[in-house]
Motif scaffolding. Structure first.
Motif, PDB file in Angstrom:
ATOM      1  N   ASP A  72      22.862  71.387  -2.021  1.00  0.00           N
ATOM      2  CA  ASP A  72      23.354  70.142  -1.622  1.00  0.00           C
ATOM      3  C   ASP A  72      24.513  70.369  -0.429  1.00  0.00           C
ATOM      4  O   ASP A  72      24.590  71.481  -0.015  1.00  0.00           O
ATOM      5  CB  ASP A  72      23.984  69.465  -2.669  1.00  0.00           C
ATOM      6  N   GLY A  73      24.802  69.486   0.039  1.00  0.00           N
ATOM      7  CA  GLY A  73      26.019  69.411   1.160  1.00  0.00           C
ATOM      8  C   GLY A  73      27.158  69.960   0.834  1.00  0.00           C
ATOM      9  O   GLY A  73      27.629  70.648   1.490  1.00  0.00           O
TER      10      GLY A  73
ATOM     11  N   ALA B 248      18.704  74.571  13.723  1.00  0.00           N
ATOM     12  CA  ALA B 248      18.183  73.385  13.151  1.00  0.00           C
ATOM     13  C   ALA B 248      16.799  73.234  13.399  1.00  0.00           C
ATOM     14  O   ALA B 248      16.200  73.326  14.419  1.00  0.00           O
ATOM     15  CB  ALA B 248      19.100  72.135  13.551  1.00  0.00           C
TER      16      ALA B 248
ATOM     17  N   PRO C 138      31.313  69.082   8.771  1.00  0.00           N
ATOM     18  CA  PRO C 138      29.973  68.236   8.172  1.00  0.00           C
ATOM     19  C   PRO C 138      28.750  68.521   9.013  1.00  0.00           C
ATOM     20  O   PRO C 138      27.848  68.687   8.283  1.00  0.00           O
ATOM     21  CB  PRO C 138      30.318  66.739   8.521  1.00  0.00           C
ATOM     22  N   GLU C 139      28.882  68.819  10.380  1.00  0.00           N
ATOM     23  CA  GLU C 139      27.680  69.208  11.028  1.00  0.00           C
ATOM     24  C   GLU C 139      27.228  70.678  10.922  1.00  0.00           C
ATOM     25  O   GLU C 139      26.053  71.000  10.716  1.00  0.00           O
ATOM     26  CB  GLU C 139      27.918  69.188  12.664  1.00  0.00           C
TER      27      GLU C 139
ATOM     28  N   GLY D 266      27.688  71.913   8.044  1.00  0.00           N
ATOM     29  CA  GLY D 266      26.981  71.948   6.484  1.00  0.00           C
ATOM     30  C   GLY D 266      25.737  71.271   6.660  1.00  0.00           C
ATOM     31  O   GLY D 266      24.858  72.003   6.165  1.00  0.00           O
ATOM     32  N   ALA D 267      25.408  70.524   7.654  1.00  0.00           N
ATOM     33  CA  ALA D 267      24.151  69.828   7.770  1.00  0.00           C
ATOM     34  C   ALA D 267      23.200  70.870   8.431  1.00  0.00           C
ATOM     35  O   ALA D 267      21.844  70.904   7.930  1.00  0.00           O
ATOM     36  CB  ALA D 267      24.247  68.618   8.624  1.00  0.00           C
TER      37      ALA D 267
ATOM     38  N   GLN E 216      22.256  73.332   5.580  1.00  0.00           N
ATOM     39  CA  GLN E 216      21.348  72.849   4.531  1.00  0.00           C
ATOM     40  C   GLN E 216      19.986  72.368   5.065  1.00  0.00           C
ATOM     41  O   GLN E 216      19.250  72.860   4.289  1.00  0.00           O
ATOM     42  CB  GLN E 216      22.103  71.477   4.079  1.00  0.00           C
ATOM     43  N   ASP E 217      20.057  72.154   6.382  1.00  0.00           N
ATOM     44  CA  ASP E 217      18.496  71.708   6.814  1.00  0.00           C
ATOM     45  C   ASP E 217      17.625  72.957   6.960  1.00  0.00           C
ATOM     46  O   ASP E 217      16.548  72.986   6.671  1.00  0.00           O
ATOM     47  CB  ASP E 217      18.695  71.072   8.265  1.00  0.00           C
TER      48      ASP E 217
ATOM     49  N   LYS F 132      25.492  67.704  19.862  1.00  0.00           N
ATOM     50  CA  LYS F 132      25.085  68.062  18.452  1.00  0.00           C
ATOM     51  C   LYS F 132      25.115  69.478  18.112  1.00  0.00           C
ATOM     52  O   LYS F 132      24.412  70.250  18.972  1.00  0.00           O
ATOM     53  CB  LYS F 132      23.851  67.265  18.165  1.00  0.00           C
TER      54      LYS F 132
ATOM     55  N   SER G   5      26.652  73.509   0.713  1.00  0.00           N
ATOM     56  CA  SER G   5      26.612  74.195   2.248  1.00  0.00           C
ATOM     57  C   SER G   5      27.965  74.190   2.774  1.00  0.00           C
ATOM     58  O   SER G   5      28.190  75.007   3.418  1.00  0.00           O
ATOM     59  CB  SER G   5      25.735  73.158   2.639  1.00  0.00           C
ATOM     60  N   GLN G   6      28.890  73.123   2.674  1.00  0.00           N
ATOM     61  CA  GLN G   6      30.188  73.074   3.410  1.00  0.00           C
ATOM     62  C   GLN G   6      30.881  74.176   2.787  1.00  0.00           C
ATOM     63  O   GLN G   6      31.757  74.816   3.532  1.00  0.00           O
ATOM     64  CB  GLN G   6      30.763  71.561   3.323  1.00  0.00           C
TER      65      GLN G   6
END
Length: 174
Positions: free
Chosen positions: A41-42, A99, A18-19, A21-22, A25-26, A72, A45-46
């Motif tokens: 979308d997420g 990020a 999830p991280e 992927g974020a 995506q960011d 993080k 990305s994942q």
């Protein structure tokens, strides 16, 4: 707090999906030209991490170096050496990501320096990469000693899908 760096194993990729992927995506939503088009979308990305990166890391032909700040995921870069036998001396740098919330802290530079150190240990003596021409990343690569091999006009569709951007091909001999 300064960033910490680690090479992610397949288990790490799955656990931190999830991280990761974020992060991707960011960066895409912020306009990074890294192969994806909006909307992004997420799930897409994942899927990149599970369908592209995870199999290569599992096969032992790619490294995923991740930067973390306060636990993080703040950035990542990949080293891909899945090459033909006549190219066993080189590797490709892929998807340098930081990020947006963690930019301007030197994380990209530190990721690249650590990745180059690992490339020398493989041993690989030539690194290649490409980046959108005139992008801020191009200046970073040049400051790290990468040399422009050339550029290709109209190479890739911009993330917004509204134009074709040129790419610059760079290399560095280690």
């Amino acid at each position: 707090m300064p960033p910490s760096f680690s090479f992610f194993t397949p288990a790490d990729i799955r656990a931190r999906l999830p991280e990761l992927g974020a992060l991707l995506q960011d960066c895409v939503l912020d306009g990074a030209s890294i192969g994806f088009i909006l909307p992004f979308d997420g799930a897409a990305s994942q899927a990149f991490w599970t369908d592209n990166v995870l199999p290569a890391v599992t096969r032992g032909v790619r490294l995923l170096l991740v930067a973390e700040v306060d636990g993080k995921v703040a950035g990542a870069v990949q080293l891909d050496w899945d090459t033909n036998p006549n190219q066993a001396h080189r590797a490709e740098v892929r998807k340098l990501l930081v990020a947006p919330a963690f930019r301007r802290r030197g994380i990209a530079r530190l990721l690249m320096q650590a990745l180059e150190g690992r490339a020398r240990q493989l041993p690989r003596s030539l690194l290649t990469l490409d980046t959108r021409s005139s992008d801020h990343a191009e200046a970073l690569y040049l400051s790290l000693g990468y040399v422009v091999a050339g550029s290709i006009p109209g190479y890739a569709l911009a993330p917004a899908g509204d134009r074709l951007d040129a790419t610059t091909i760079l290399y560095k001999q280690l």
